[in-house]
Enzyme design. Structure first.
Site, short mmCIF file in Angstrom:
data_model
loop_
_atom_site.label_atom_id
_atom_site.label_comp_id
_atom_site.label_asym_id
_atom_site.label_seq_id
_atom_site.Cartn_x
_atom_site.Cartn_y
_atom_site.Cartn_z
CB SER A 39 10.63 57.28 14.95
OG SER A 39 10.08 58.39 15.63
CE LYS A 71 9.52 52.72 21.21
NZ LYS A 71 10.77 52.73 22.00
CD GLU A 91 9.76 49.34 28.59
OE1 GLU A 91 9.69 48.13 28.91
OE2 GLU A 91 10.40 49.74 27.62
#
Lengths: 264, 413
Positions: free
Chosen positions: B397, B108, B130
């Site tokens: 990830s 991210k 969010e």
């Protein structure tokens, strides 16, 4: 069936703005919503928007979210929305459905437009359907003979206002402020400017919504707009009432106050 | 800094319109994508789109992003061969792309650094976001702290509870965390609430969207900033193995890590692309997040895509043991990759993911995020299908530190 055109013609003849009330179908119950909307009409609403309860109402504030959540918990379906429209239209108000796009998309645009027209509905307000994506819905609505209302906002550029107004039949919905639905202390100062900017582009009347909750505000808005839209304030009264009968009385009183406001 | 030598990314690495069937007109991927939002947000979306278009063609912006990726995020991330893990994968060679090693512990960070730079270019002082698992929230709070931006994070109340550690991290980083108590109290409701904030405060605020979903231009922007994963991995695997991989595996919730690693390989016809969604307690149980596998086409959160919905278009609440995959929608580019057949999507149950989670920890000394464990479980199955000659690249990830509470309960640790 009363059309939007007749409503605005009549209001203009009486030298006043039209009063538009909103209520979601299925709140507090399906019959309760029909009764409340009918009371609103009897007390002076010219137009009723019946909200189609949707699981992800991202343009709505806490009051409408609460009501819609209850309506969904009650198991409200699209057939119930249509039945509500049918019931309310009998009261003599021009009756629209306000809905997010996905329920229509899923139901089928042609089918939805046809069923709404058959129920006596005169059109829809679709707050998350932009003109770019609205082509198919405008076609379906035109074939069914119902109006399509879209929104302009204080942030809208001249170009956008032109594009949106071009797609509107019935009326143009001018959002008075940047934000979600819900009654406010004061109506956004941007509203009057927005109506002024929209006027040259609009072939149909302009109604102002978001934040209007009492007679004084209705009178303020009625001075520059063709219609005044009130939603959350009605729902608030119903949510706060100790029982349905009292809620109905409260709704009636508010509608009378607002009806007097648009006539000031 | 030179733009060629020693630089991670070049202007060419920003995919832009048209590269994967994306039509430039309002960000359509075939019939998917578009913009279904209140008109009030259109000017802001137009502004973001226009500024991004300038930024991605601006060498100074690209250098700044590149510099942050290198000196702050810890890129390039390495590839790791995991032979002991791969013994359970039919002997296929399994290679991990280690996004878990980035600063903040998940992929991210790539997107938030890019969008935080974009926020500054837009002249805005406040970001909202969010978050589901909390990883995007932590990454956003991190970038906001780094760049001196006010930061508000919307997080479902249920997610706040199962990811309490991440809530504390966000607070420590100076962000305000708002627990969202309506609807299913998870990611989808956090997105609704963030949109409500944005429409109210759009003059001062950028919505730092965390995944490749949402209205145009978000799916393309988030993809471009995440695309570095695949760009790097493609170079690295050619160096490591001398050829392109036979398949790529990635977990899919909203789809940002998956598009991030897949995108640079879309033109390589010989590379299979596999996405793994959260199967939860299984398709039949109805408690899953199998949006692409079992959903239908609709509109959610501003975009036409696959959605978990009932026969009247009401969103069905999803379920997954991993908060980051617990989402009833998916990015429109994945919907398009599915319908064109370029990528294939499968479900992995909670149990299968947790088994892979434990297996990687035991065999390789790497504790993966439960989200990423869905891709690992997928690789185990795929390896058995493709056989021992196959090279499988898995996007790891994120790391699993945030999931220890869940793991302690699940395994009775």
């Amino acid at each position: 069936m009363t059309t939007l055109a007749t409503v605005f013609e009549k209001a203009r003849a009486e030298n006043r703005a039209a009063l538009v009330g909103y209520l979601p179908a299925g709140f507090p119950t399906i019959d309760g919503a029909i009764a409340a909307a009918t009371a609103m009409v009897e007390a002076g609403c010219d137009v009723i928007e019946i909200g189609l309860p949707y699981s992800d109402p991202l343009m709505d504030g806490p009051t409408i979210q609460d009501a819609v959540h209850r309506a969904l918990e009650n198991g409200t379906r699209i057939a119930d929305v249509m039945r509500t429209v049918e019931g309310v239209a009998k009261s003599g108000a021009a009756t629209l459905v306000m809905t997010y796009w996905n329920p229509i998309d899923r139901y089928g645009a042609d089918r939805f437009a046809r069923d709404l027209a058959n129920a006596g509905g005169v059109g829809t307000i679709t707050p998350d359907l932009t003109p770019e994506e609205a082509g198919p819905w405008r076609e379906s609505s035109a074939s069914a003979g119902i109006d399509t209302v879209f929104l302009v906002a204080p942030s809208s550029t001249e170009e956008r206002i032109g594009i949106v107004a071009e797609c509107c039949t019935g009326f143009v919905y001018a959002a008075s402020l940047m934000g979600v639905t819900g009654a406010r202390e004061s109506v956004g100062s941007a509203a009057e400017g927005l109506v002024k900017r929209t006027r040259p582009h609009a072939k149909v009347p302009i109604c102002v919504g978001l934040g209007v909750g009492n007679g004084k505000q209705a009178a303020e808005v009625a001075a520059y707009a063709d219609g005044v839209i009130v939603g959350s304030a009605f729902i608030r009264r119903m949510l706060d009432a100790p029982n349905e009968r009292e809620g109905l009385q409260q709704v009636r009183e508010l509608a009378s106050e607002l009806a007097a406001g648009v006539r000031r | 800094m030179s733009t060629s030598e020693g630089t991670l990314i070049t202007p060419a690495d920003f995919a832009g319109a048209g590269s994967s069937g994306e039509v430039s007109e309002r960000g359509k991927f075939g019939v998917f994508g578009g913009r279904y939002v209140p008109e009030a947000l259109i000017p802001a979306l137009d502004e973001v789109a226009a500024e991004y278009e300038k930024a991605r063609n601006d060498l100074a912006f690209i250098r700044e992003f590149d510099h942050l990726l290198r000196t702050y995020a810890g890129r390039p991330t390495t590839l790791t061969d995991v032979p002991r893990f791969a013994e359970q994968a039919g002997g296929a060679r399994v290679i991990l792309k280690r996004e878990d090693l980035t600063h903040t512990g998940a992929h991210k960070i790539n997107n938030v650094l890019g969008q935080a730079l974009l926020t500054k270019r837009l002249g805005k002082k406040r970001v909202i976001a969010e978050t589901g698992a909390g990883q995007h929230g932590v990454a956003t709070a991190t970038a906001a702290a780094l760049m001196g931006l006010e930061c508000v994070i919307y997080m479902g109340a249920v997610d706040c509870e199962r990811q309490a550690l991440n809530v504390a991290r966000m607070k420590l980083l100076g962000a305000t965390v708002v627990p969202v108590t309506n609807g299913s109290q998870t990611l989808k409701d956090a997105i609704n609430e963030a949109f409500r904030d944005w429409v109210t405060n759009v003059d001062s605020t950028h919505y730092l969207f965390g995944t490749v979903a949402g209205p145009y231009p978000f799916p393309g922007i988030v993809r471009d900033f995440a695309r570095i994963i695949g760009v790097e991995a493609r170079r690295q695997i050619l160096e490591l193995t001398g050829r392109l991989p036979d398949a790529i595996c990635a977990a899919v919730g909203g789809g940002s890590n998956a598009i991030g690693i897949m995108h640079a390989f879309i033109g390589d016809a010989g590379v299979q692309l596999h996405g793994y969604e959260a199967g939860g307690r299984g398709l039949e149980s109805g408690e899953h997040a199998l949006t692409l596998t079992a959903g239908s086409i609709g509109v959610l959160h501003g975009s036409r895509t696959y959605v978990l919905q009932d026969d009247e278009g009401q969103t069905i609440e999803s379920h997954s043991i991993s908060a980051g995959l617990d989402y009833p929608g998916v990015g429109p580019e994945h919907a398009w990759l599915k319908d064109t057949g370029r990528a294939t999507y499968h479900g992995i149950t909670d149990a299968e993911a947790m088994e892979a989670f434990a297996l990687l920890a035991r065999t390789e000394g790497i504790i993966p995020a439960i989200e990423s464990s869905h891709a690992l479980a997928g690789a185990l199955k795929l390896g058995r299908e493709l056989g021992p000659d196959a090279n499988i690249l898995v996007n790891l990830s994120g790391r699993g530190d945030k999931d220890m509470g869940t793991a302690m309960k699940y395994f009775n640790l």
